[in-house]
Design an enzyme around this catalytic site. Sequence first.
Site, PDB file in Angstrom:
ATOM      1  N   ARG A 224       0.851  -1.186   0.000  1.00 42.54           N
ATOM      2  CA  ARG A 224       0.000   0.000   0.000  1.00 42.54           C
ATOM      3  C   ARG A 224       0.889   1.237   0.000  1.00 42.54           C
ATOM      4  O   ARG A 224       2.001   1.218   0.550  1.00 42.54           O
ATOM      5  CB  ARG A 224      -0.860   0.039   1.265  1.00 42.54           C
ATOM      6  CG  ARG A 224      -2.073  -0.852   1.238  1.00 42.54           C
ATOM      7  CD  ARG A 224      -3.168  -0.277   0.339  1.00 42.54           C
ATOM      8  NE  ARG A 224      -4.373  -1.089   0.370  1.00 42.54           N
ATOM      9  CZ  ARG A 224      -4.643  -2.070  -0.499  1.00 42.54           C
ATOM     10  NH1 ARG A 224      -3.809  -2.369  -1.470  1.00 42.54           N
ATOM     11  NH2 ARG A 224      -5.766  -2.746  -0.410  1.00 42.54           N
ATOM     12  N   HIS A 272      -1.185   0.585  -9.651  1.00 46.34           N
ATOM     13  CA  HIS A 272      -1.894  -0.293  -8.700  1.00 46.34           C
ATOM     14  C   HIS A 272      -2.531  -1.473  -9.431  1.00 46.34           C
ATOM     15  O   HIS A 272      -3.702  -1.802  -9.205  1.00 46.34           O
ATOM     16  CB  HIS A 272      -2.959   0.497  -7.913  1.00 46.34           C
ATOM     17  CG  HIS A 272      -3.343  -0.168  -6.612  1.00 46.34           C
ATOM     18  ND1 HIS A 272      -3.588   0.519  -5.454  1.00 46.34           N
ATOM     19  CD2 HIS A 272      -3.511  -1.468  -6.290  1.00 46.34           C
ATOM     20  CE1 HIS A 272      -3.904  -0.324  -4.475  1.00 46.34           C
ATOM     21  NE2 HIS A 272      -3.861  -1.549  -4.970  1.00 46.34           N
TER      22      HIS A 272
HETATM   23  C1  GLV Z   1      -5.784  -4.372  -3.925  1.00 47.70           C
HETATM   24  O1  GLV Z   1      -4.997  -3.536  -3.678  1.00 47.70           O
HETATM   25  C2  GLV Z   1      -6.259  -5.348  -2.973  1.00 47.70           C
HETATM   26  O2  GLV Z   1      -6.221  -5.100  -1.770  1.00 47.70           O
HETATM   27  O3  GLV Z   1      -6.689  -6.425  -3.416  1.00 47.70           O
END
Ligand code: GLV
Length: 309
Positions: A224, A272
């Site tokens: 994250r 991401h």
């Molecule tokens: C994406 O970031 C997830 O948590 O699956």
Amino acid sequence: MALIFYSESDRYDAWRDALHAALPDLEFRPWEEPGDPADIEFALVWLPPQGALRQFPNLKAILNLGAGVDALLKDPTLPEGVPVVRMVDDDLATCMAEYVLLHVLRYHREQPALDAQQRAHDWRMIASPAAMHRRVGILGLGAMGGEAARLLVGAGFDVAGWSRRPKDLPGVQSFHGEDGRAAFLARSEILVCLLPLTPETEGILDRDLFQALPAGAYLINAGRGGHQVESDILAALAVGQLAGATLDVFREEPLPAASPFWDHPKVTVTPHNASITNPQSAVRHVCESIRRVRAGEPLRNVVDPDLGY
Ligand code: GLV
């Protein structure tokens, strides 16, 4: 019995079709048309509006569409006593492990330097040792980190992992807790972060941590953005403490156009997308949770609110 769906990034129709095929008796309702809130027993969600899940008095489980539940748990008004289930899915873990293997191999084989040489029409060999001589460290050995470790071991790397508690994974040296941290970092030439974001891991990728790595280490973060102190990453790159970083996550997403990471010669930015939940595969996990609730069996992969994952 009905399930309510909320996500701005996951496809409503794909989930509706996958769940309908697997559980035809389960009504699948869009967020905008919940019908009678008392019918709703399951919520399949990604980043629902704060407080919104309280409107369903008979909710039996909140099924998170992603692996990370940090954003969901930030909602102080989540209905009490309703279990939150993390997304744990083979494809999700496999895709994450592929991402990690790709970027570990890129660094291991000096591909960024070779790309730069190509741009400069510069023909020079850069030798890389065999994978067994490259020490990779994975922060977090859960569903994602464990699978990444397995793939890296299979590719021949010298792999260690660090987690809250010791883990027994074939071929992976396990370090744990505060006591194991310094030794783990000191051996991590390529550091991969796949930790959950919790109050304990917030900002863990900072100056102190980078200084504990061998000089010229590489960082790969697919955890994250909240794990990283971004100014510290830039500073560590500037002095060569970090030789490069591959970042899939950022404090602010989408990454602002003016961010220095976009054009940084030592940084690889991905949006991401290291691993994205695929309804065709993840539907099995959702169905299993629903089956367990219906059968009165204990749920698996339930989030511990005290631990935050
Ligand atoms: C994406 O970031 C997830 O948590 O699956």
